[in-house]
Design a protein around this motif. Sequence first.
Motif, PDB file in Angstrom:
ATOM      1  N   GLY A   1      40.679  31.462  35.671  1.00  0.00           N
ATOM      2  CA  GLY A   1      40.316  32.680  35.877  1.00  0.00           C
ATOM      3  C   GLY A   1      40.214  33.239  37.438  1.00  0.00           C
ATOM      4  O   GLY A   1      40.534  32.580  38.168  1.00  0.00           O
ATOM      5  N   PRO A   2      39.493  34.460  37.579  1.00  0.00           N
ATOM      6  CA  PRO A   2      39.553  35.056  38.652  1.00  0.00           C
ATOM      7  C   PRO A   2      38.413  34.396  39.790  1.00  0.00           C
ATOM      8  O   PRO A   2      37.499  33.849  39.233  1.00  0.00           O
ATOM      9  CB  PRO A   2      39.309  36.467  38.495  1.00  0.00           C
ATOM     10  CG  PRO A   2      38.476  36.756  37.548  1.00  0.00           C
ATOM     11  CD  PRO A   2      38.963  35.550  36.561  1.00  0.00           C
ATOM     12  N   GLN A   3      38.457  34.562  41.035  1.00  0.00           N
ATOM     13  CA  GLN A   3      37.444  34.209  42.018  1.00  0.00           C
ATOM     14  C   GLN A   3      36.481  35.800  42.244  1.00  0.00           C
ATOM     15  O   GLN A   3      37.252  36.603  42.453  1.00  0.00           O
ATOM     16  CB  GLN A   3      37.789  33.516  43.112  1.00  0.00           C
ATOM     17  CG  GLN A   3      38.698  32.187  42.993  1.00  0.00           C
ATOM     18  CD  GLN A   3      39.290  32.026  44.383  1.00  0.00           C
ATOM     19  OE1 GLN A   3      38.980  32.439  45.426  1.00  0.00           O
ATOM     20  NE2 GLN A   3      40.239  30.741  44.219  1.00  0.00           N
ATOM     21  N   CYS A   4      35.387  35.476  42.159  1.00  0.00           N
ATOM     22  CA  CYS A   4      34.508  36.641  42.227  1.00  0.00           C
ATOM     23  C   CYS A   4      33.263  36.214  42.680  1.00  0.00           C
ATOM     24  O   CYS A   4      32.815  34.984  42.969  1.00  0.00           O
ATOM     25  CB  CYS A   4      34.503  37.556  41.014  1.00  0.00           C
ATOM     26  SG  CYS A   4      33.821  36.677  39.720  1.00  0.00           S
ATOM     27  N   VAL A   5      32.218  37.356  42.785  1.00  0.00           N
ATOM     28  CA  VAL A   5      30.784  36.976  43.109  1.00  0.00           C
ATOM     29  C   VAL A   5      29.929  37.554  42.151  1.00  0.00           C
ATOM     30  O   VAL A   5      30.213  38.682  41.744  1.00  0.00           O
ATOM     31  CB  VAL A   5      30.294  37.585  44.636  1.00  0.00           C
ATOM     32  CG1 VAL A   5      28.896  36.995  44.922  1.00  0.00           C
ATOM     33  CG2 VAL A   5      31.436  36.994  45.630  1.00  0.00           C
ATOM     34  N   VAL A   6      29.027  36.901  41.537  1.00  0.00           N
ATOM     35  CA  VAL A   6      27.997  37.452  40.521  1.00  0.00           C
ATOM     36  C   VAL A   6      26.828  37.350  41.205  1.00  0.00           C
ATOM     37  O   VAL A   6      26.147  36.388  41.757  1.00  0.00           O
ATOM     38  CB  VAL A   6      28.095  36.619  39.112  1.00  0.00           C
ATOM     39  CG1 VAL A   6      27.142  37.070  38.422  1.00  0.00           C
ATOM     40  CG2 VAL A   6      29.319  36.576  38.857  1.00  0.00           C
ATOM     41  N   THR A   7      25.980  38.556  41.110  1.00  0.00           N
ATOM     42  CA  THR A   7      24.590  38.629  41.840  1.00  0.00           C
ATOM     43  C   THR A   7      23.516  38.417  40.454  1.00  0.00           C
ATOM     44  O   THR A   7      23.766  39.043  39.647  1.00  0.00           O
ATOM     45  CB  THR A   7      24.402  39.775  42.579  1.00  0.00           C
ATOM     46  OG1 THR A   7      25.403  39.629  43.545  1.00  0.00           O
ATOM     47  CG2 THR A   7      23.139  39.970  43.218  1.00  0.00           C
ATOM     48  N   ILE A   8      22.572  37.649  40.795  1.00  0.00           N
ATOM     49  CA  ILE A   8      21.554  37.414  39.741  1.00  0.00           C
ATOM     50  C   ILE A   8      20.169  37.504  40.574  1.00  0.00           C
ATOM     51  O   ILE A   8      20.282  37.720  41.951  1.00  0.00           O
ATOM     52  CB  ILE A   8      21.494  36.121  38.927  1.00  0.00           C
ATOM     53  CG1 ILE A   8      21.621  34.859  39.966  1.00  0.00           C
ATOM     54  CG2 ILE A   8      22.832  36.207  38.070  1.00  0.00           C
ATOM     55  CD1 ILE A   8      21.902  33.677  39.113  1.00  0.00           C
TER      56      ILE A   8
END
Length: 462
Positions: free
Chosen positions: A440-447
């Motif tokens: 899948g895609p590369q992205c940034v997830v913020t938690i």
Amino acid sequence: MTLTTTDPERRRHLAPVDDPEEQLPPHDIAAEQVVVGSAILDRRVIGQISELITPLDLFRPAHQTILQTVLDMDAEGRQLGVVAVSAELTKRGEITQVGGAPYLHTLTEAVPVAINGPYYAAIVADLAAKRRLVDAGTRIAQIGMQGTGEVADLQERADATLRQAISGGVSTESDTELLGDDEGWIDSLAEPIDQSAFVPTPYMDLNEALSGGLRKGELICVAGRTGGGKSTAALDMARSAAIHHRAGTLYISLEMPALQVRERVYAAEARVPHRAIREHDLTEDDWQRIARVRPTIVDAPLWIATPATCTIPWIRQRMQTMERRGTPVRLLVVDHVGLMSSAGRTENRYNEVSAYARGLKLIAMEFDVPVLMLCQVSRAAGRRDDAIPRISDLRDSGELEQSSDLVLIVHRPDYDVTDKAAGHARSGEVDLYIAKNRSGPQCVVTIAAQSHYTRFVDMARG
């Protein structure tokens, strides 16, 4: 035609299994004769025979030589038959060792119907498997009786010997398929995604980015700076899988003792300050919170392993043992790969860590489970202006990136803030960079970080 010989070696191969003077390994000379004779007479059965056995699966050396010759001739598209095979063996200088041209006639005359060759090949395959077990048992006994070195090393050698015996020969199940045989796959596209192929993470946005969670059979590298939260994220995923999704989880901790892991699990699940648990300074409310979550934690299939020496063979053996006991592993976590040990000597650190990464990838595929492999990043990340680790910062080996299907980089924007009182614009936030994603895609997830509970959670949704 009957073969008559006075050669002691040949008589030894024809001796019955129950010979009181010499107990021979399991074999069936008559079945081997039918197999080899069928291959000589009818090339149409060669493909089916080759799917079941190799020449080395035959007990008698002469049969091995003849069958290998027939296979070579078939691969070259040459004419078969007694005369042609005899000529090729003569050309190779092997006709005398196999009993001469008369024995080739003996083989073909032993064939009732050539098309039945594969049936007898299955008999030969079973006996060859038994011989491999006998040989493995003998070698394992020698390792136990005469082996020197650490007991763990001897166990690894014995385990490798047995696995090699079990996996030897030709598999009766095809490991190769035609790309166009896709009817089942096409039909599956009309159905919803099978969620059983994933192990969900506790982070909603990450699950969405990964189309469901951690995929079975994949190696996931979780990287970050020392103290940056990679262990917290990994333990969050282990807790979620075992406690909330009942997926058997093996957490191998090479940094923290089991007691510390247990403390963190209870702090996160009960939402009790980790400090209070560590210092035994619990309030009445803390005790009530722990009491409420304890039954769920006790019943959860979460195992914590803290081996003094952690090698790839040790991990494989432990997972096999758990499988046999009816408690199969569905998620494996190794914290962290840099502290693993090698079963033998390696030339350098790069090759050593590369072997760990490849070994963990093979375990993921062999057991069809997601494997979380934690690793550290180099100090170069801290010297950059943004201080954000990159995939090129993975420490010790480029194989960490190459073998991984997914690379998650854990970064806290407020990591380098020395004056905590002054705060930071993004204080308490954690970025999960999907730096590599084969699916899948590369992205940034913020938690969000809840450090007092030693856990990360989803950001509040407005």
